[in-house]
Design a protein around this motif. Structure first.
Motif, mmCIF file in Angstrom:
data_model
loop_
_atom_site.group_PDB
_atom_site.id
_atom_site.type_symbol
_atom_site.label_atom_id
_atom_site.label_comp_id
_atom_site.label_asym_id
_atom_site.label_seq_id
_atom_site.Cartn_x
_atom_site.Cartn_y
_atom_site.Cartn_z
ATOM 1 N N ALA A 180 0.827 -1.218 0.000
ATOM 2 C CA ALA A 180 0.000 0.000 0.000
ATOM 3 C C ALA A 180 0.856 1.261 0.000
ATOM 4 O O ALA A 180 0.347 2.368 -0.166
ATOM 5 N N GLU A 181 2.179 1.086 0.199
ATOM 6 C CA GLU A 181 3.163 2.175 0.205
ATOM 7 C C GLU A 181 3.024 3.114 1.390
ATOM 8 O O GLU A 181 3.707 4.134 1.464
ATOM 9 N N ALA A 182 2.119 2.780 2.339
ATOM 10 C CA ALA A 182 1.995 3.616 3.527
ATOM 11 C C ALA A 182 1.269 2.843 4.631
ATOM 12 O O ALA A 182 0.421 1.995 4.358
ATOM 13 N N VAL A 183 1.645 3.162 5.856
ATOM 14 C CA VAL A 183 0.987 2.593 7.031
ATOM 15 C C VAL A 183 0.697 3.748 7.976
ATOM 16 O O VAL A 183 1.571 4.580 8.230
ATOM 17 N N THR A 184 -0.545 3.841 8.463
ATOM 18 C CA THR A 184 -0.875 4.905 9.409
ATOM 19 C C THR A 184 -1.568 4.324 10.639
ATOM 20 O O THR A 184 -2.317 3.347 10.540
ATOM 21 N N ARG A 185 -1.264 4.924 11.780
ATOM 22 C CA ARG A 185 -1.865 4.538 13.065
ATOM 23 C C ARG A 185 -1.829 3.018 13.283
ATOM 24 O O ARG A 185 -2.819 2.395 13.668
ATOM 25 N N TRP A 199 4.413 -0.425 23.717
ATOM 26 C CA TRP A 199 3.293 -0.209 22.799
ATOM 27 C C TRP A 199 3.511 1.112 22.056
ATOM 28 O O TRP A 199 3.884 2.116 22.647
ATOM 29 N N ALA A 200 3.262 1.068 20.759
ATOM 30 C CA ALA A 200 3.496 2.264 19.942
ATOM 31 C C ALA A 200 2.481 2.369 18.816
ATOM 32 O O ALA A 200 1.888 1.372 18.393
ATOM 33 N N LEU A 201 2.301 3.609 18.376
ATOM 34 C CA LEU A 201 1.558 3.883 17.139
ATOM 35 C C LEU A 201 2.612 4.142 16.077
ATOM 36 O O LEU A 201 3.469 5.020 16.247
ATOM 37 N N CYS A 202 2.567 3.390 14.995
ATOM 38 C CA CYS A 202 3.605 3.499 13.962
ATOM 39 C C CYS A 202 3.036 4.023 12.643
ATOM 40 O O CYS A 202 1.916 3.674 12.261
ATOM 41 N N TYR A 203 3.824 4.834 12.005
ATOM 42 C CA TYR A 203 3.481 5.391 10.698
ATOM 43 C C TYR A 203 4.676 5.154 9.781
ATOM 44 O O TYR A 203 5.828 5.243 10.220
#
Length: 224
Positions: A180-185, A199-203
């Motif tokens: 998808a070329e991108a990852v959010t939240r 624990w983390a939110l990764c973009y």
């Protein structure tokens, strides 16, 4: 393409050719220059011009006859006839002021971004196509339990297996980046150096180069 000033002078350095771009760059009209000593009109010394036996290149800053300071790139070369006799000297010059300003502006932007990422309260990283972390900021190192950003780039050589605590989530993340070329939240547990987790939110985003190839991805992680 930069416009080139072209000037010629005889063996006594008296000017006998002075094109329109030379008028613009050095501030003297063609009529003003004919028969004048070349070294009095351009920022190259009389000694260097008189002793010119091969093509030389120099860069310099110079205030021209119109009181405008410009950055010049100047080539000067001997004029030689078919017998090998030197008949004078020819000079090519171009204005590189804008080019140097662009370089300085880019350097300032890079320094600003480096400064910003250095104290940003989120982990920032860049991973190459082989999965090696090639850049990390101090916050990312702290979050992941490494002693420094340099330690992260030296030791994390397989992002998928070393960074994620759960292999399944690692696969989902990598699929998202490369398909998808991108990852959010992306909420997940990250594996710290001592094998504890955070624990983390990764973009992440995987930009493409001019040829449409992916050469890695960049992203950030927020400790939640």
């Amino acid at each position: 393409h930069a416009k080139l000033a072209y000037v010629e002078a005889d063996t006594h350095l008296r000017v006998n050719s002075w094109n329109q771009v030379a008028v613009e760059l050095f501030g003297y009209s063609e009529d003003e220059t004919m028969g004048q000593i070349l070294s009095d009109l351009i920022p190259v010394s009389k000694k260097d011009l008189a002793n010119c036996k091969k093509t030389c290149l120099m860069s310099c800053s110079h205030v021209n006859n119109k009181s405008v300071e410009l950055q010049y790139e100047i080539f000067y070369t001997p004029i030689i006839n078919f017998k090998g006799e030197i008949l004078g000297v020819a000079v090519l010059a171009k204005d590189i002021t804008a080019r140097l300003k662009d370089k300085e502006s880019l350097k300032q932007k890079e320094q600003y971004l480096e400064h910003l990422s250095g104290f940003a309260p989120i982990g920032i990283y860049h991973v190459n196509i082989e999965g090696h972390v090639v850049y990390a900021n101090p916050e990312y190192a702290w979050m992941m339990g490494y002693e420094s950003a340099e330690a992260v780039t030296e030791q994390i050589t397989d992002f998928a297996t070393q960074v994620f605590y759960d292999a399944k989530r690692a696969d989902e993340f990598m699929f998202g980046v490369f398909e998808a070329e991108a990852v959010t939240r992306f909420r997940c547990r990250l594996k710290r150096k001592d094998n504890t987790s955070v624990w983390a939110l990764c973009y992440a985003k995987a930009p493409k180069d001019d040829a449409g190839r992916m050469n890695g991805f960049e992203g950030f992680s927020i400790d939640i």
